[in-house]
Design a protein around this motif. Structure first.
Motif, PDB file in Angstrom:
ATOM      1  N   HIS A  59       0.802  -1.229   0.000  1.00 50.45           N
ATOM      2  CA  HIS A  59       0.000   0.000   0.000  1.00 50.45           C
ATOM      3  C   HIS A  59       0.837   1.283   0.000  1.00 50.45           C
ATOM      4  O   HIS A  59       0.296   2.356  -0.268  1.00 50.45           O
ATOM      5  N   LYS A  61       1.746   3.064   2.404  1.00 52.03           N
ATOM      6  CA  LYS A  61       1.065   4.038   3.266  1.00 52.03           C
ATOM      7  C   LYS A  61       1.594   3.990   4.694  1.00 52.03           C
ATOM      8  O   LYS A  61       2.062   2.936   5.146  1.00 52.03           O
ATOM      9  N   GLU A  74      -1.047  -1.211   8.532  1.00 57.97           N
ATOM     10  CA  GLU A  74      -2.488  -1.035   8.764  1.00 57.97           C
ATOM     11  C   GLU A  74      -2.766  -0.740  10.238  1.00 57.97           C
ATOM     12  O   GLU A  74      -2.463  -1.542  11.120  1.00 57.97           O
TER      13      GLU A  74
ATOM     14  N   TYR B 111      -6.593  -7.328   2.850  1.00 55.82           N
ATOM     15  CA  TYR B 111      -6.284  -7.077   1.436  1.00 55.82           C
ATOM     16  C   TYR B 111      -7.298  -7.778   0.529  1.00 55.82           C
ATOM     17  O   TYR B 111      -7.784  -7.219  -0.451  1.00 55.82           O
ATOM     18  N   LYS B 115      -8.986  -5.128  -1.831  1.00 54.70           N
ATOM     19  CA  LYS B 115      -8.557  -5.065  -3.238  1.00 54.70           C
ATOM     20  C   LYS B 115      -9.129  -6.166  -4.124  1.00 54.70           C
ATOM     21  O   LYS B 115      -9.564  -5.890  -5.237  1.00 54.70           O
TER      22      LYS B 115
END
Lengths: 231, 231
Positions: A59, A61, A74, B111, B115
């Motif tokens: 990701h 992120k 996450e 995920y 996704k």
């Protein structure tokens, strides 16, 4: 470096973050309430570091927690990980011990990320007045539902987690500065004491805890960031 | 009634479901792999039962697991709950014991729901040809990423969970009939043996397990359901 005493004896904890992210704040709140020492690494999100890209290749992120070299991504997964690794030895356990109470905590945490977040985003970032109005309606409904959650989880005690801060407190706590920001920008009150007295009291109570205050971002900077991202 | 032997000694487990839901299938897979006896209650989603509305007042959705009268909602939360309550006493533990491996399993499960699901939906339900093409592109990227996940989680063993079925197996396993359905309707192969050999082998392996086969929906009925929902 940030965080208090304690720590997991030789453990190295690093958090890759961005000061203006509610999801990063959540991880910092968890670290803070568990009294863990960690290195905080601020990321420039317009030029993400090699370390971030390597640590979260899926990701790219923040937040990413790096524990003895191993990355965990996450926000809710990071909070659960910290709670599982450091158990009750560092600060209070965030997840309840009872599996049913734990399922309830996970349910409300998912609700906050799903319904509350999306309605606040729609309300503050909506492209049309209609969209913003729809966001206000949904946010109001989400707050009403969360008022029930306070009652169910806290069972008359000061926090979702009971006598001490728990998982749902940390998950919702990450949004406090943005709830306050929206209140300020719109001249309204999301967690209205008339409509959601328990939630309004919780907001004050949680926000005034030392472990929360030390990691909360500065409101004036948040206002600036909000103006920049709307420009 | 469904499910095998075992059971939690006097425990009453009921699952409110709909046969054509991948999220319900996931809960049934978890119950099946843990060898738990339970009452399966099929819901008419056009006329939801009083019991469903009362048990899941926030979302009014299936699946809902009712354990000794207490409702647990949301598919991944139900699977974790079953694993925590029944531990290793019934079937294999689904979540790994090690907190880092557990965080990884939660990461990949998230995920898959984020996704993979959204790309499959876009691909099969897209309103325009462009949208469907974008769905195919994203699905292909998600499958490529998941191929890495098989490697990381299974460490050369047959399942994401290692030697036995684990959390990610159950979470992804719930989508198998819909992956097969899309393959059939589009004449393509999502988990292509050339591009994702580990995932393709996993699909065959997981789908041929007895505990999976007994709860999988009938493909002809799924085709009909898909035609009805597109009409």
């Amino acid at each position: 470096m940030a965080g208090g005493g304690g720590g997991g004896g030789g453990d190295e904890l690093r958090l890759l973050g961005f000061w203006g992210s509610p999801f990063v704040l959540r991880a910092r709140l968890a670290l803070s309430f568990k009294g863990l020492s960690y290195e905080y690494v601020e990321e420039d999100l317009t030029h993400k570091s090699e370390l971030l890209l390597r640590s979260n290749p899926v990701h790219s992120k923040v937040p990413v927690l790096i524990h003895n070299g191993k990355p965990i991504c996450e926000t809710q997964i990071i909070v659960q990980y910290l709670d599982e690794v450091y158990g009750a030895s560092n600060g209070p356990s965030l997840l309840p011990v009872d599996p049913y109470d734990r399922a309830m905590a996970r349910f409300w945490a998912a609700y906050i990320d799903d319904k509350l977040l999306s309605s606040l985003m729609m309300m503050s970032r909506g492209k049309t007045e209609e969209e913003k109005a729809e966001g206000r309606k949904r946010s109001s409904a989400a707050v009403e539902t969360l008022e029930r959650a306070v009652k169910e989880c806290s069972k008359g005690k000061p926090f979702f987690g009971g006598d001490s801060v728990g998982y749902v407190d940390v998950v919702l706590g990450g949004f406090i500065p943005w709830v306050n920001l929206i209140d300020r920008l719109t001249g309204s009150r999301q967690f209205d004491v008339g409509k959601a007295p328990l939630l309004a009291a919780w907001l004050q109570r949680f926000g005034s805890l030392h472990a929360a205050k030390v990691v909360m971002p500065d409101m004036e900077r948040l206002v600036e960031l909000s103006e920049m991202s709307q420009a």
